[in-house]
Motif scaffolding. Structure first.
Motif, short mmCIF file in Angstrom:
data_model
loop_
_atom_site.label_atom_id
_atom_site.label_comp_id
_atom_site.label_asym_id
_atom_site.label_seq_id
_atom_site.Cartn_x
_atom_site.Cartn_y
_atom_site.Cartn_z
N LEU A 293 -4.02 12.92 -14.39
CA LEU A 293 -4.83 14.11 -14.63
C LEU A 293 -6.30 13.84 -14.34
N LEU A 294 -6.75 12.64 -14.67
CA LEU A 294 -8.14 12.24 -14.43
C LEU A 294 -8.15 10.79 -13.98
N ILE A 295 -8.93 10.50 -12.95
CA ILE A 295 -9.14 9.12 -12.52
C ILE A 295 -10.62 8.97 -12.18
N ILE A 296 -11.21 7.90 -12.64
CA ILE A 296 -12.58 7.58 -12.22
C ILE A 296 -12.59 6.16 -11.66
N ASP B 130 -14.71 14.85 -17.86
CA ASP B 130 -14.35 15.56 -19.08
C ASP B 130 -13.05 16.32 -18.84
N LEU B 131 -12.14 16.27 -19.80
CA LEU B 131 -10.87 17.00 -19.68
C LEU B 131 -10.90 18.19 -20.62
N ASN B 132 -11.21 19.36 -20.07
CA ASN B 132 -11.17 20.63 -20.81
C ASN B 132 -11.90 20.61 -22.15
N THR C 280 -13.29 12.80 -23.04
CA THR C 280 -14.10 12.32 -21.92
C THR C 280 -13.58 10.94 -21.54
N ILE C 281 -13.67 10.59 -20.26
CA ILE C 281 -13.40 9.20 -19.88
C ILE C 281 -14.61 8.66 -19.12
N ALA C 282 -14.86 7.36 -19.30
CA ALA C 282 -15.95 6.67 -18.59
C ALA C 282 -15.48 5.25 -18.33
N ARG D 95 -23.88 3.10 -30.33
CA ARG D 95 -24.61 4.21 -30.97
C ARG D 95 -25.23 5.21 -29.99
N PRO D 96 -26.04 4.76 -29.01
CA PRO D 96 -26.67 5.77 -28.13
C PRO D 96 -25.68 6.53 -27.25
N GLN D 97 -24.46 6.01 -27.13
CA GLN D 97 -23.47 6.64 -26.25
C GLN D 97 -22.97 7.97 -26.81
N PHE D 98 -22.98 8.10 -28.14
CA PHE D 98 -22.39 9.30 -28.74
C PHE D 98 -23.14 10.57 -28.37
N SER D 99 -24.43 10.45 -28.00
CA SER D 99 -25.13 11.65 -27.57
C SER D 99 -24.96 11.90 -26.06
N ALA D 100 -24.23 11.01 -25.38
CA ALA D 100 -24.04 11.16 -23.93
C ALA D 100 -22.70 11.82 -23.58
N PHE D 101 -21.92 12.21 -24.59
CA PHE D 101 -20.71 13.01 -24.32
C PHE D 101 -20.56 14.02 -25.44
N SER D 102 -19.88 15.14 -25.14
CA SER D 102 -19.86 16.24 -26.10
C SER D 102 -18.49 16.43 -26.76
N THR D 103 -17.48 15.72 -26.25
CA THR D 103 -16.12 15.89 -26.79
C THR D 103 -15.94 15.02 -28.04
N PRO D 104 -14.86 15.25 -28.80
CA PRO D 104 -14.65 14.42 -30.01
C PRO D 104 -14.37 12.95 -29.69
N ILE D 105 -13.79 12.70 -28.50
CA ILE D 105 -13.37 11.34 -28.15
C ILE D 105 -13.82 11.03 -26.73
#
Ligand code: ZN
Length: 244
Positions: free
Chosen positions: A54-57, A106-108, A112-114, A132-142
């Motif tokens: 579904l997602l590949i990076i 981001d999946l819907n 998120t995957i990185a 810690r600083p990463q949590f503000s760089a994505f908006s999904t729960p996981i």
């Protein structure tokens, strides 16, 4: 949905084949470093291409092996393996790797995957201060990340505290999405580095809000022999047995 999450495959055909004997999932997510280090870059790339993920990076090794970066920051062993991989890749596989998107993806709005971190595909997340600083760089729960080759969960609570948990072998954790956000590393299929030489992947079960870490044995000595026969740095064979 049950998502199979695989990362850091590193051209290890024996380990990827063993991982994919597991079938209890609906869709796959691939966090990059499909090639580099191991002796079967084309075979592993082709299996991933056929996986219908579904997602590949891409990961940093894919970037260098595909010729998008010269690998100046790589260790000697990583550099030699990346240059060997670049020579071995078929034009089709090289082009496919070149076209892989850079994370984060981001999946819907669900996850998120990185590769390294949502801020930087080359960044290693080993401890809560780095997370810690990463949590503000994505908006999904996981957000799922790879790159360190070490399975684990960072959980950011509403009180601002970050807990870090590492699975003991195969292990599962309930994720309380009403109270925490998560950065989760499934570990590495192709080159585990947490002292356990078995391959590692994760399954995220959305109905149960549960993450399962899976460890599985594979034919380490076959992968090692291929690395030696290819003339790749012997260190890359040795570390597979140590899981470091
Ligand atoms: Zn890697």
């Amino acid at each position: 949905m049950r998502y199979l999450i695989i990362s850091d495959l590193h051209s290890n055909l024996e380990s990827l084949s063993a991982a994919l004997e597991y079938r209890d999932y609906d869709a796959a997510l691939v966090l990059g470093d499909i090639v580099g280090y191991g002796a079967n870059p084309n075979e592993v790339t082709e299996i991933v291409r056929d996986l219908g993920a579904l997602l590949i990076i891409r990961g940093n090794h894919d970037r260098v092996a595909a010729g998008l970066d010269q690998g100046e920051l790589f260790s000697q062993a990583a550099y030699l393996a990346a240059m060997w991989t670049r020579q071995m890749l078929t034009p089709e596989n090289r082009l496919w790797l070149q076209r892989l998107p850079i994370g984060p993806a981001d999946l819907n709005g669900q996850l998120t995957i990185a590769h390294g971190s949502p801020l930087d595909e080359d960044e290693y997340l080993f401890d809560p201060a780095e997370a810690r600083p990463q949590f503000s760089a994505f908006s999904t729960p996981i957000c799922f990340v790879g790159h360190t080759h070490i399975p684990g969960i960072f959980a950011l609570g509403k009180d601002g505290e970050i807990a870090f948990e590492q699975p003991r072998a195969s292990d599962s954790f309930d994720l309380d999405l009403s109270r925490y956000r998560f950065l989760i590393n499934p570990g590495s299929v192709g080159q585990p580095r947490d002292g356990d030489p078995r391959g590692s992947f994760a399954v995220y079960d959305t109905a149960r809000s549960q993450i399962e870490f899976h460890r599985y044995p594979y034919a380490v000595e076959v992968a090692q022999r291929k690395i030696m026969d290819a003339g790749l740095p012997p260190f890359l064979a040795r570390r597979l047995a140590a899981g470091r």
